[in-house]
Design an enzyme around this catalytic site. Sequence first.
Site, short mmCIF file in Angstrom:
data_model
loop_
_atom_site.label_atom_id
_atom_site.label_comp_id
_atom_site.label_asym_id
_atom_site.label_seq_id
_atom_site.Cartn_x
_atom_site.Cartn_y
_atom_site.Cartn_z
N CYS A 1 0.83 -1.19 0.00
CA CYS A 1 0.00 0.00 0.00
C CYS A 1 0.87 1.26 0.00
CB CYS A 1 -0.89 0.01 1.24
SG CYS A 1 -1.85 -1.50 1.45
N ASP A 58 -3.33 -8.57 8.67
CA ASP A 58 -2.21 -8.25 9.56
C ASP A 58 -2.26 -6.83 10.12
OD1 ASP A 58 -1.77 -7.18 7.05
OD2 ASP A 58 0.28 -7.89 6.85
#
EC number: 6.3.5.4
Length: 632
Positions: free
Chosen positions: A2, A100
């Site tokens: 990201c 996560d």
Amino acid sequence: MCAIAGIFHCETPKPVDPRRVERMCDALAHRGPDGAGVWTAPGVGLGHRRLSIIDLAGSPQPMHSADGRAVIVFNGEIYNFRELRAELQALGAQFRTDGDTEVILAAYQQWGTDCLARLQGMFAFAVYDLARRELFLARDRLGVKPLFMAPLSDGSIAFASELKGLLAHPLLRREADPLAVEDYLAWGYVPDHRSFLKSVQKLPAGHFRVLKQGAQPTASVQWWDVSFADRRKGSTMDLSAELLYHLRSGVASRMVADVPLGAFLSGGVDSSSVVALMTEASGEQVQTCSIGFDVEALDETAYAQQIAQLFGTQHHSRMVDPDDFAAIDRIAGIFDEPFADASALPMLRVCELAREHVTVALSGDGADEAFAGYRRQIFHAREEQARSILPAALRQPVFGALGQAWPKADWAPRPLRAKSTLLAMAGSGEEGYARGLSVVPPELRQALYSDAFLKTRGDYRAEQPLVQLMRDAPARSGLDRAQYADLKFWLPGDILTKVDRTSMAVSLEAREPLLDHRLIEFAAQLPHRQRIRGRQGKWLMKHTMQRYLPDNILYRQKQGFVTPLAQWLRGPLAGQARAIGRSAALARTGWFNSKRLSSLADEHISGRSDHSRLLWQLLMLDRSVERLEITG
């Protein structure tokens, strides 16, 4: 994988315009095309762009903790998140997602900044603690994921995954740091201790920073380092078995994904080892990708094809030719800062190829730094042996005089090109290694600069931080110090920057299993003989992989991801080379002696000298200066 961005007011919690954070994130859309989000509160704004890899339907960001007291934006992957999740659940944590990101939040709330030592993976993240009014910024151990920061004129601090995210903020000052120009000319990239823009900083690898509202900004804190101070004992058989365990663990942990996964395959030891262990761990056919060159002496596709056939991978390959350098402006735009590692172009092409088939690709980066696989490390170990025999009082005058007198014979066979070695032997081991690692030696840089720039630069030399880093290293030998410098200086500044920007430019996640920190820490304790034997570097790794790979892969001369720059700059790109001396962008800065720049191209094209790397550096600097609108 990201992108993250944000704005934080330290002294006064001024309102944050969410549109500014959104524009910063939009500049990073290539890193996260699958989703976007912005969250603001008094004095803080966090933004995120998402490339979905794990928990595809869940884990939107910015993400709030279960109790609503903390918010996170996160770039990276935590490979042990399932084990951590189970541990945290046993301590009472509750989870709403399967990814996560929420695990990092819960780990922070349980252990504070000490949570970093429990995270195995690559990451850069920001956690805002609403109760403490603190912003916690952190970067992974080896610097796989980047994080840029800049103080702004309104009292805020902005951060982003790439410089272009900060460039989207209207208050960012675009004044070049002249010392970064010196660094760039020496190394071909701007190291992590500096940024090309004077107002920008990079959070160093293995560091975190805590910013608190109502308090002055504090400096970053180192939370991880690698030590070469100890030596592992044991037989070759035992060490090899332990190494294989770490190699298998590193590869297997990075194969966790909810999207298609493959590997880069050059046909060298490192990428071939990764592919071999992926095949061993996978029940499905592994997908591999490689890039070749139209210059036969530099093309390795035959070796990549050999490995693909050996392990039955679904292999994809593509050729790079001189016409690809029409993408020079694109390369400059991808890196923002000037970046002259010419292998960035083939790296971009192999990432493009991989993205046609997979979303995640494993690479072989890191083994040369960890196991002494670079030729320069082997040469340095030999030079250090000579230094231990010859006193400095003898070496300095003799080798210094010989080095100054020896011609710079780029055209000669390698054994006759002794100028750099002689000059290196005249100095300390640290100074010698810095000279060997640099692209442009200090004498040539001195000749290129204008008188005005020389005054601005003053006594600073790009080699000084590297020399000091080596002298302060937790190490026992010159080889230790060289490897430490490569892991702490060269790896994050050049190799990992190249892989991160080129992969993210095409929305591909690259993972480096050979940079598992447990593998790196194990390698740092190996005795010299397990790293280098004779002229053979990376000895224990090659010995260990003999059960998987043929000798012509393990023991052929290291090629590396090389591009035929010298030939191209004398042929299809000769016009680009000649134009450097007339560059309006470089002329505006006043940094260089324009007549000397012009002569470089003539000397190279005529074949009198090989200035290909320097010409490429200047070409990429020209493009960056123009894009960033730098005037000096």
